[in-house]
Write a protein that holds these residues in place. Sequence first.
Motif, mmCIF file in Angstrom:
data_model
loop_
_atom_site.group_PDB
_atom_site.id
_atom_site.type_symbol
_atom_site.label_atom_id
_atom_site.label_comp_id
_atom_site.label_asym_id
_atom_site.label_seq_id
_atom_site.Cartn_x
_atom_site.Cartn_y
_atom_site.Cartn_z
ATOM 1 N N GLU A 243 0.846 -1.193 0.000
ATOM 2 C CA GLU A 243 0.000 0.000 0.000
ATOM 3 C C GLU A 243 0.883 1.245 0.000
ATOM 4 O OE1 GLU A 243 -2.388 -0.585 3.453
ATOM 5 O OE2 GLU A 243 -0.762 -0.143 4.827
ATOM 6 N N PRO A 244 0.407 2.320 -0.656
ATOM 7 C CA PRO A 244 1.212 3.543 -0.699
ATOM 8 C C PRO A 244 1.256 4.222 0.655
ATOM 9 C CG PRO A 244 -0.938 3.893 -1.705
ATOM 10 C CD PRO A 244 -0.864 2.436 -1.374
ATOM 11 N N ARG A 245 2.393 4.855 0.928
ATOM 12 C CA ARG A 245 2.554 5.509 2.232
ATOM 13 C C ARG A 245 2.118 6.971 2.114
ATOM 14 N NH1 ARG A 245 7.951 3.376 4.980
ATOM 15 N NH2 ARG A 245 6.915 4.476 6.652
ATOM 16 N N THR A 246 0.819 7.149 2.093
ATOM 17 C CA THR A 246 0.274 8.494 1.830
ATOM 18 C C THR A 246 -0.676 8.974 2.918
ATOM 19 O OG1 THR A 246 -1.395 7.425 0.454
ATOM 20 C CG2 THR A 246 0.491 8.405 -0.687
ATOM 21 N N GLU A 247 -0.672 8.297 4.077
ATOM 22 C CA GLU A 247 -1.647 8.678 5.106
ATOM 23 C C GLU A 247 -1.477 10.129 5.565
ATOM 24 O OE1 GLU A 247 0.349 6.057 5.218
ATOM 25 O OE2 GLU A 247 1.772 6.363 6.841
ATOM 26 N N LYS A 248 -0.255 10.665 5.457
ATOM 27 C CA LYS A 248 -0.031 12.065 5.883
ATOM 28 C C LYS A 248 -0.415 13.069 4.780
ATOM 29 C CE LYS A 248 1.824 10.792 9.788
ATOM 30 N NZ LYS A 248 1.633 9.355 9.634
ATOM 31 N N LEU A 249 -0.849 12.561 3.640
ATOM 32 C CA LEU A 249 -1.097 13.455 2.501
ATOM 33 C C LEU A 249 -2.567 13.662 2.203
ATOM 34 C CD1 LEU A 249 1.663 12.032 0.195
ATOM 35 C CD2 LEU A 249 1.696 14.210 1.385
ATOM 36 N N ARG A 250 -3.410 12.974 2.991
ATOM 37 C CA ARG A 250 -4.854 13.134 2.755
ATOM 38 C C ARG A 250 -5.242 14.588 2.962
ATOM 39 N NH1 ARG A 250 -6.783 8.537 1.512
ATOM 40 N NH2 ARG A 250 -5.671 6.703 2.239
ATOM 41 N N GLY A 251 -5.948 15.135 1.997
ATOM 42 C CA GLY A 251 -6.356 16.530 2.098
ATOM 43 C C GLY A 251 -5.282 17.508 1.635
ATOM 44 N N VAL A 252 -4.099 17.009 1.308
ATOM 45 C CA VAL A 252 -3.016 17.886 0.832
ATOM 46 C C VAL A 252 -2.902 17.786 -0.691
ATOM 47 C CG1 VAL A 252 -0.542 18.405 0.977
ATOM 48 C CG2 VAL A 252 -1.756 17.579 3.011
ATOM 49 N N ARG A 254 -4.252 15.297 -4.239
ATOM 50 C CA ARG A 254 -5.303 14.355 -4.627
ATOM 51 C C ARG A 254 -4.719 12.940 -4.708
ATOM 52 N NH1 ARG A 254 -8.043 16.819 -9.265
ATOM 53 N NH2 ARG A 254 -8.672 18.293 -7.669
ATOM 54 N N LEU A 255 -5.447 11.982 -4.129
ATOM 55 C CA LEU A 255 -5.040 10.575 -4.146
ATOM 56 C C LEU A 255 -6.067 9.779 -4.937
ATOM 57 C CD1 LEU A 255 -4.258 10.141 -0.314
ATOM 58 C CD2 LEU A 255 -2.682 10.870 -2.116
ATOM 59 N N ASP A 256 -5.646 8.627 -5.479
ATOM 60 C CA ASP A 256 -6.660 7.790 -6.140
ATOM 61 C C ASP A 256 -7.341 6.906 -5.090
ATOM 62 O OD1 ASP A 256 -5.114 5.568 -5.624
ATOM 63 O OD2 ASP A 256 -4.430 5.276 -7.679
ATOM 64 N N ARG A 257 -8.235 6.053 -5.542
ATOM 65 C CA ARG A 257 -9.034 5.280 -4.570
ATOM 66 C C ARG A 257 -8.177 4.351 -3.728
ATOM 67 N NH1 ARG A 257 -14.403 3.118 -7.383
ATOM 68 N NH2 ARG A 257 -14.345 1.890 -5.486
ATOM 69 N N ALA A 258 -7.064 3.913 -4.299
ATOM 70 C CA ALA A 258 -6.178 3.010 -3.546
ATOM 71 C C ALA A 258 -5.181 3.782 -2.687
ATOM 72 C CB ALA A 258 -5.450 2.091 -4.519
ATOM 73 N N GLY A 259 -5.228 5.113 -2.769
ATOM 74 C CA GLY A 259 -4.345 5.917 -1.915
ATOM 75 C C GLY A 259 -3.062 6.373 -2.582
ATOM 76 N N TYR A 260 -2.866 6.032 -3.871
ATOM 77 C CA TYR A 260 -1.672 6.504 -4.584
ATOM 78 C C TYR A 260 -1.841 7.984 -4.936
ATOM 79 C CZ TYR A 260 -0.103 1.684 -5.195
ATOM 80 O OH TYR A 260 0.330 0.403 -4.964
ATOM 81 N N VAL A 261 -0.708 8.722 -4.938
ATOM 82 C CA VAL A 261 -0.767 10.124 -5.340
ATOM 83 C C VAL A 261 -1.071 10.173 -6.835
ATOM 84 C CG1 VAL A 261 0.513 12.285 -5.566
ATOM 85 C CG2 VAL A 261 0.933 10.796 -3.604
ATOM 86 N N LYS A 262 -2.020 11.032 -7.206
ATOM 87 C CA LYS A 262 -2.306 11.236 -8.634
ATOM 88 C C LYS A 262 -1.314 12.261 -9.153
ATOM 89 C CE LYS A 262 -7.040 10.179 -9.572
ATOM 90 N NZ LYS A 262 -8.248 10.730 -10.153
ATOM 91 N N ALA A 263 -0.447 11.839 -10.049
ATOM 92 C CA ALA A 263 0.597 12.746 -10.540
ATOM 93 C C ALA A 263 0.639 12.707 -12.059
ATOM 94 C CB ALA A 263 1.954 12.359 -9.971
ATOM 95 N N VAL A 268 3.880 16.299 -11.377
ATOM 96 C CA VAL A 268 3.026 17.415 -10.935
ATOM 97 C C VAL A 268 1.760 16.860 -10.257
ATOM 98 C CG1 VAL A 268 1.607 19.329 -11.773
ATOM 99 C CG2 VAL A 268 3.876 18.935 -12.745
ATOM 100 N N THR A 269 1.439 17.371 -9.081
ATOM 101 C CA THR A 269 0.240 16.892 -8.368
ATOM 102 C C THR A 269 -0.852 17.971 -8.383
ATOM 103 O OG1 THR A 269 0.742 17.793 -6.179
ATOM 104 C CG2 THR A 269 1.795 15.697 -6.751
ATOM 105 N N SER A 270 -1.918 17.714 -7.662
ATOM 106 C CA SER A 270 -3.044 18.660 -7.639
ATOM 107 C C SER A 270 -2.729 19.908 -6.808
ATOM 108 C CB SER A 270 -4.278 17.967 -7.056
ATOM 109 O OG SER A 270 -3.979 17.536 -5.735
ATOM 110 N N ALA A 271 -1.704 19.853 -5.958
ATOM 111 C CA ALA A 271 -1.399 21.004 -5.085
ATOM 112 C C ALA A 271 -0.206 21.771 -5.639
ATOM 113 C CB ALA A 271 -1.104 20.520 -3.673
ATOM 114 N N PRO A 272 -0.337 23.087 -5.791
ATOM 115 C CA PRO A 272 0.788 23.865 -6.333
ATOM 116 C C PRO A 272 2.052 23.668 -5.489
ATOM 117 C CG PRO A 272 -1.183 25.220 -6.122
ATOM 118 C CD PRO A 272 -1.502 23.902 -5.479
ATOM 119 N N GLY A 273 3.165 23.390 -6.184
ATOM 120 C CA GLY A 273 4.446 23.228 -5.484
ATOM 121 C C GLY A 273 4.696 21.828 -4.951
ATOM 122 N N PHE A 274 3.715 20.942 -5.073
ATOM 123 C CA PHE A 274 3.888 19.560 -4.607
ATOM 124 C C PHE A 274 4.078 18.630 -5.802
ATOM 125 C CE2 PHE A 274 2.337 21.324 -0.768
ATOM 126 C CZ PHE A 274 2.716 20.474 0.256
#
Length: 311
Positions: A243-252, A254-263, A268-274
């Motif tokens: 499983e992806p280690r993204t528990e600290k990124l929720r709300g920061v 956008r993640l997919d349904r399995a919790g992977y960062v959508k890049a 480039v992610t949904s948050a500017p600078g991230f």
Amino acid sequence: MPRPERHDVLIVGAGVAGLSAALWLRDFGLDALLLEEATQPGGQLHEIHAPIPNYLLAFGWDGRRFAGQALNDARSAALRILVGEPVARVAARGRLVERSGGDRFSGRAILIATGLRRRGLGVPGEAALVGRGVSHSANRDRERYAGKPVLVVGGGTAAVEDALLCAESGSDVTLLHRSARFRARSDFLARARAHPKIRIVAGAVVTELVGVERLEAVRYRTRGASAVREVAVAAIFIRIGWEPRTEKLRGVVRLDRAGYVKAGVGGVTSAPGFYAAGDVCSPRWPSIANAAGQGAAAAWEIARSLGRLPR
Ligand SMILES: Cc1cc2nc3c(=O)[nH]c(=O)nc-3n(C[C@H](O)[C@H](O)[C@H](O)COP(=O)(O)OP(=O)(O)OC[C@H]3O[C@@H](n4cnc5c(N)ncnc54)[C@H](O)[C@@H]3O)c2cc1C
């Protein structure tokens, strides 16, 4: 509260993706700081015990040798890495990162390279018995339990392969899977079904791991049955995926349904600078080559966004 320490780029995770990005960022003249939870950089490389058959320039190396070389490279390049403490909080506002000990950092850009962890069962007894009968790798640990009864959980190739490895080491193996359908390679599955030391229990879920000093038994329930069964074992090998280690990124970001960062391209992610790189955003091709490539691509994209390269 003291002001956060400022850097051009903060990289969370010093696996292949994070280290590869850091080398490029240094090359672009940017000040990057790597924040790593483990005491050594390298991430999953430390778990590869068999020769690596598919990466250029390190063909046939095991993960330890690869991680050692990565560490040498990081030292030669004088990369700045803080190890031994997890990042406990990430905030989009101010692009802030806080370690569990309370140290705070801010970055003009933040690269998420936190990779994957092995999925656990989440049942009573599991956490307390890790390393004392609870394992995630027969390749590494099977000799410790050779000849003793063991249980392997999972229905994929990794689980069936572990069952075969343990059986070949003389253990009586219970291979337990929650479904009746196995996703494992058909040749492995056929060998497991025919093996006299492997008993397959399908349609069953583990409910509890029992033991005080060491694992002594595994309790499970078969679908449709109310009774809980127990099998005495010296070890359980949990092979139910990653499983992806993204528990600290929720709300920061956008993640997919399995919790992977959508890049997107360049991480480039949904948050500017991230940005994100490596396994944490790559469910379809988790590999060293991809992690190294995505780390490099993200570094180029970050350098562009910070004015170090023409757009
Ligand atoms: C047994 C095994 C065999 C493999 N065999 C191969 C192979 O033959 N060929 C191949 O190409 N690939 C193989 N791989 C996959 C390959 O190792 C990975 O795809 C690659 O190493 C991923 O790198 P990464 O940097 O994206 O993530 P990771 O290696 O997972 O690194 C992520 C880093 O982030 C850190 N981290 C996570 N959360 C935090 C936090 N909150 N704070 C601070 N740090 C954090 C972790 O400690 C870790 O060091 C194998 C993997 C395993 C486990």
